[in-house]
Design an enzyme around this catalytic site. Structure first.
Site, PDB file in Angstrom:
ATOM      1  N   LYS A 149       0.828  -1.217   0.000  1.00 26.95           N
ATOM      2  CA  LYS A 149       0.000   0.000   0.000  1.00 26.95           C
ATOM      3  C   LYS A 149       0.858   1.262   0.000  1.00 26.95           C
ATOM      4  O   LYS A 149       0.622   2.180  -0.777  1.00 26.95           O
ATOM      5  CB  LYS A 149      -0.893   0.054   1.261  1.00 26.95           C
ATOM      6  N   ARG A 160      11.736  -2.894  11.102  1.00 27.61           N
ATOM      7  CA  ARG A 160      10.827  -2.436  12.153  1.00 27.61           C
ATOM      8  C   ARG A 160      10.549  -3.567  13.141  1.00 27.61           C
ATOM      9  O   ARG A 160      10.392  -4.706  12.732  1.00 27.61           O
ATOM     10  CB  ARG A 160       9.492  -1.979  11.528  1.00 27.61           C
ATOM     11  N   ARG A 206      -0.432  -9.363  13.311  1.00 30.63           N
ATOM     12  CA  ARG A 206      -0.978  -8.278  12.491  1.00 30.63           C
ATOM     13  C   ARG A 206      -1.865  -8.821  11.377  1.00 30.63           C
ATOM     14  O   ARG A 206      -2.875  -8.215  11.016  1.00 30.63           O
ATOM     15  CB  ARG A 206       0.158  -7.437  11.909  1.00 30.63           C
TER      16      ARG A 206
HETATM   17  P1  ADP Z   1       2.339  -1.774   3.192  1.00 25.78           P
HETATM   18  O1  ADP Z   1       2.355  -0.265   3.174  1.00 25.78           O
HETATM   19  O2  ADP Z   1       1.120  -2.350   2.565  1.00 25.78           O
HETATM   20  O3  ADP Z   1       2.590  -2.322   4.555  1.00 25.78           O
HETATM   21  P2  ADP Z   1       4.896  -1.597   1.740  1.00 25.78           P
HETATM   22  O4  ADP Z   1       4.580  -0.709   0.594  1.00 25.78           O
HETATM   23  O5  ADP Z   1       5.693  -1.019   2.847  1.00 25.78           O
HETATM   24  O6  ADP Z   1       3.539  -2.282   2.284  1.00 25.78           O
HETATM   25  O7  ADP Z   1       5.619  -2.888   1.170  1.00 25.78           O
HETATM   26  C1  ADP Z   1       6.061  -3.958   2.031  1.00 25.78           C
HETATM   27  C2  ADP Z   1       7.433  -4.452   1.574  1.00 25.78           C
HETATM   28  O8  ADP Z   1       7.301  -5.115   0.320  1.00 25.78           O
HETATM   29  C3  ADP Z   1       8.441  -3.325   1.338  1.00 25.78           C
HETATM   30  O9  ADP Z   1       9.724  -3.811   1.699  1.00 25.78           O
HETATM   31  C4  ADP Z   1       8.361  -3.049  -0.162  1.00 25.78           C
HETATM   32  O10 ADP Z   1       9.594  -2.554  -0.678  1.00 25.78           O
HETATM   33  C5  ADP Z   1       8.027  -4.437  -0.721  1.00 25.78           C
HETATM   34  N1  ADP Z   1       7.120  -4.385  -1.881  1.00 25.78           N
HETATM   35  C6  ADP Z   1       6.108  -3.517  -2.138  1.00 25.78           C
HETATM   36  N2  ADP Z   1       5.470  -3.811  -3.289  1.00 25.78           N
HETATM   37  C7  ADP Z   1       6.097  -4.923  -3.786  1.00 25.78           C
HETATM   38  C8  ADP Z   1       5.897  -5.734  -4.963  1.00 25.78           C
HETATM   39  N3  ADP Z   1       4.932  -5.475  -5.853  1.00 25.78           N
HETATM   40  N4  ADP Z   1       6.734  -6.784  -5.123  1.00 25.78           N
HETATM   41  C9  ADP Z   1       7.702  -7.073  -4.215  1.00 25.78           C
HETATM   42  N5  ADP Z   1       7.932  -6.360  -3.101  1.00 25.78           N
HETATM   43  C10 ADP Z   1       7.147  -5.296  -2.869  1.00 25.78           C
HETATM   44  P1  ADP Z   2       1.801  -1.449   7.395  1.00 25.25           P
HETATM   45  O1  ADP Z   2       2.182  -0.416   6.366  1.00 25.25           O
HETATM   46  O2  ADP Z   2       2.811  -2.504   7.512  1.00 25.25           O
HETATM   47  O3  ADP Z   2       0.418  -1.979   7.182  1.00 25.25           O
HETATM   48  P2  ADP Z   2       1.373   0.794   9.119  1.00 25.25           P
HETATM   49  O4  ADP Z   2       2.572   1.636   9.078  1.00 25.25           O
HETATM   50  O5  ADP Z   2       0.203   1.179   8.292  1.00 25.25           O
HETATM   51  O6  ADP Z   2       1.806  -0.699   8.787  1.00 25.25           O
HETATM   52  O7  ADP Z   2       0.868   0.633  10.612  1.00 25.25           O
HETATM   53  C1  ADP Z   2       1.732   0.223  11.660  1.00 25.25           C
HETATM   54  C2  ADP Z   2       0.907   0.068  12.931  1.00 25.25           C
HETATM   55  O8  ADP Z   2       0.346   1.346  13.298  1.00 25.25           O
HETATM   56  C3  ADP Z   2      -0.293  -0.865  12.821  1.00 25.25           C
HETATM   57  O9  ADP Z   2       0.054  -2.214  13.032  1.00 25.25           O
HETATM   58  C4  ADP Z   2      -1.194  -0.311  13.931  1.00 25.25           C
HETATM   59  O10 ADP Z   2      -0.736  -0.714  15.212  1.00 25.25           O
HETATM   60  C5  ADP Z   2      -0.949   1.190  13.839  1.00 25.25           C
HETATM   61  N1  ADP Z   2      -1.931   1.846  12.939  1.00 25.25           N
HETATM   62  C6  ADP Z   2      -1.673   2.490  11.753  1.00 25.25           C
HETATM   63  N2  ADP Z   2      -2.802   2.953  11.210  1.00 25.25           N
HETATM   64  C7  ADP Z   2      -3.821   2.611  12.046  1.00 25.25           C
HETATM   65  C8  ADP Z   2      -5.238   2.796  12.032  1.00 25.25           C
HETATM   66  N3  ADP Z   2      -5.860   3.416  11.010  1.00 25.25           N
HETATM   67  N4  ADP Z   2      -5.956   2.314  13.076  1.00 25.25           N
HETATM   68  C9  ADP Z   2      -5.361   1.686  14.109  1.00 25.25           C
HETATM   69  N5  ADP Z   2      -4.042   1.461  14.173  1.00 25.25           N
HETATM   70  C10 ADP Z   2      -3.264   1.917  13.163  1.00 25.25           C
END
Ligand code: ADP
Ligand code: ADP
Ligand code: ZN
Length: 214
Positions: free
Chosen positions: A13, A160, A171
């Site tokens: 995302k 992280r 999660r």
């Molecule tokens: P989210 O915001 O949904 O938690 P991220 O954008 O941070 O996800 O992506 C999670 C991990 O996967 C990051 O290390 C990112 O560089 C990698 N990643 C994101 N999109 C892709 C993809 N299409 N293929 C492989 N790796 C990806």
């Molecule tokens: P990821 O990109 O891997 O999905 P985020 O950076 O979006 O992770 O979120 C990290 C953590 O921050 C989540 O696991 C949750 O604990 C908290 N968090 C982020 N956004 C929200 C939300 N909208 N509601 C509740 N908790 C949140």
């Protein structure tokens, strides 16, 4: 253009939200980034949020909703925004809808980046986050050209705490229980678009652009 990104933790995302924000010149608003900035700055909100984040749990809606709804009222959001990581619960989505309705607007798209659980652990264990600017990398799929420091700001890259496998499982189950129902919620509003998030990140982006420009 008001967009919500949906998908499991690690689905990509944030990666896609940054690319959309750069192409269409609208802010990328990540609730996770807002919490991490608060933690780094040692605020009261940061202290409270960290207790939940470290356990892989959601931060309670009471601490989250007003924060994000205030952010989307800023002047830089008048032409739209990409919300990444919010909403994550039905009450959050309802609060956002109510606030937008009050302002006479509404969301344009909810983009679901679909990645099966099997792929998620590899995504997360390889993710490296910049402690300075929040940029994200992947040790295999998107490595930093400058090694273990950020290409953008030069700060250190870390795994992280909540990306360690034991927390990732928690999660994922929280995602299925509390966030996945949003897919049906936005489908009911006819704004849901699903993309195959297992593709290369540039192909995922191309699929999103096709949707936005259809
Ligand atoms: P989210 O915001 O949904 O938690 P991220 O954008 O941070 O996800 O992506 C999670 C991990 O996967 C990051 O290390 C990112 O560089 C990698 N990643 C994101 N999109 C892709 C993809 N299409 N293929 C492989 N790796 C990806
Ligand atoms: P990821 O990109 O891997 O999905 P985020 O950076 O979006 O992770 O979120 C990290 C953590 O921050 C989540 O696991 C949750 O604990 C908290 N968090 C982020 N956004 C929200 C939300 N909208 N509601 C509740 N908790 C949140
Ligand atoms: Zn950086």
């Amino acid at each position: 253009m008001k967009i919500v990104m949906l998908g499991a933790p690690g689905a990509g995302k944030g990666t896609q939200a940054k690319m959309i924000a750069a192409k269409y010149q609208v802010p990328h608003i990540s609730s996770g980034d807002i919490f991490r900035t608060n933690i780094k700055n040692g605020t009261e909100l940061g202290k409270k949020a960290k207790e939940y984040m470290d356990q892989g749990l959601l931060v309670p809606d009471e601490l989250t909703v007003d924060l994000v709804i205030d952010r989307v009222s800023w002047d830089d959001c008048k032409n739209g925004y990409i919300l990444d990581g919010f909403p994550r619960t039905i009450p959050q989505a309802e609060a956002l809808d109510a606030a937008l309705k009050k302002a006479g607007s509404g969301l344009d798209f909810a983009i679901n980046v679909d990645v099966p659980d099997e792929n998620i652990v590899t995504r997360m264990s390889g993710r490296r986050a910049c402690t300075g600017c929040g940029a994200t990398y992947h040790i295999v799929y998107n490595p930093s050209k400058t090694g273990d420091v950020c290409e953008v700001c030069g700060d250190k890259l870390i795994l992280r705490d909540d990306d360690k496998p034991e927390t990732v499982q928690k999660r994922l189950s929280v995602y299925h229980d509390q966030t996945q129902p949003l897919i049906e919620y936005y489908d009911g509003q006819n704004i849901l678009k699903t993309v195959d998030g297992t593709q290369d990140m540039n192909d995922v982006f191309a699929a999103i652009v096709t949707i936005l420009e259809a």
